[in-house]
Design a protein around this motif. Structure first.
Motif: not given
Length: 212
Positions: A33-38
């Protein structure tokens, strides 16, 4: 009846839920989530003192699920899976989850107070505080276990914990280690010691003395 039997009787509920693996999966999902999605979500979940003061009061808890890179995540999760699984089997799944989450929260709160008093605004991420706590608990319950540092240097678990404590304390006092959160690591060790003394009714120092 020995201490280990008493602990099993007091804390284990007869079910093994493998919370260790679930925590590993949760950390991996948060990393995605924190590295790629958002990526912006990292600012909401990491522990940033000015954000906490601004109302993001959950950050001293959620920071432990955020990691600064794949290698950071990989090392922490391998440590959690290896040592956490053994501790969970010994004290029970529910007790392990309680211990792990409280260790991370304690480390986050201590770190926040320290950064606030020092007037330092940083971004604190990582499960290391809770994992250091797990490592000490592992050494208490499996004091004769040998851990191969760097894959080939054999070190008994209690000795490794003592060495880590010395390294982290000296690094914190003398300001070495760059971006490593030494105080967070030390807080995890302190919490585990207190947890063993108060809740488990075991003195880690006495265990180490008997087995070294």
């Amino acid at each position: 009846m020995n201490k280990a039997s008493l602990i099993n009787r007091r804390f284990r509920d007869g079910t093994y839920k493998n919370f260790t693996l679930k925590l590993v999966v949760l950390n991996a999902l948060v990393y995605l989530l924190t590295a790629y999605i958002y990526p912006r979500s990292a600012y909401y979940l990491a522990m940033i003192p000015s954000f906490v003061l601004g109302g993001y009061v959950w950050q001293p808890f959620t920071y432990m699920f955020v990691h600064g890179g794949f290698n950071h995540l990989l090392f922490n999760m391998l440590s959690l899976f290896i040592f956490g699984s053994m501790v969970e089997k010994r004290i029970g799944s529910k007790e392990f989850l309680l211990f792990y989450l409280l260790a991370g929260l304690f480390s986050g709160i201590v770190s926040f107070i320290s950064y606030y008093l020092a007037g330092t605004n940083v971004i604190l991420v990582g499960a290391s505080g809770a994992i250091y706590a797990v490592l000490l608990m592992f050494a208490v319950f499996y004091p004769y276990s040998v851990i191969f540092v760097f894959g080939f240097i054999p070190v008994r678990a209690p000795i490794l914990v003592i060495l880590y404590a010395i390294i982290e304390l000296s690094s914190q006092v003398f300001g070495r280690g760059g971006n490593v959160a030494h105080l967070t690591h030390l807080s995890g060790l302190v919490f585990a010691y207190l947890y063993c003394r108060i809740r488990m009714r075991i003195n880690p120092i006495e265990v180490f003395k008997r087995t070294l």
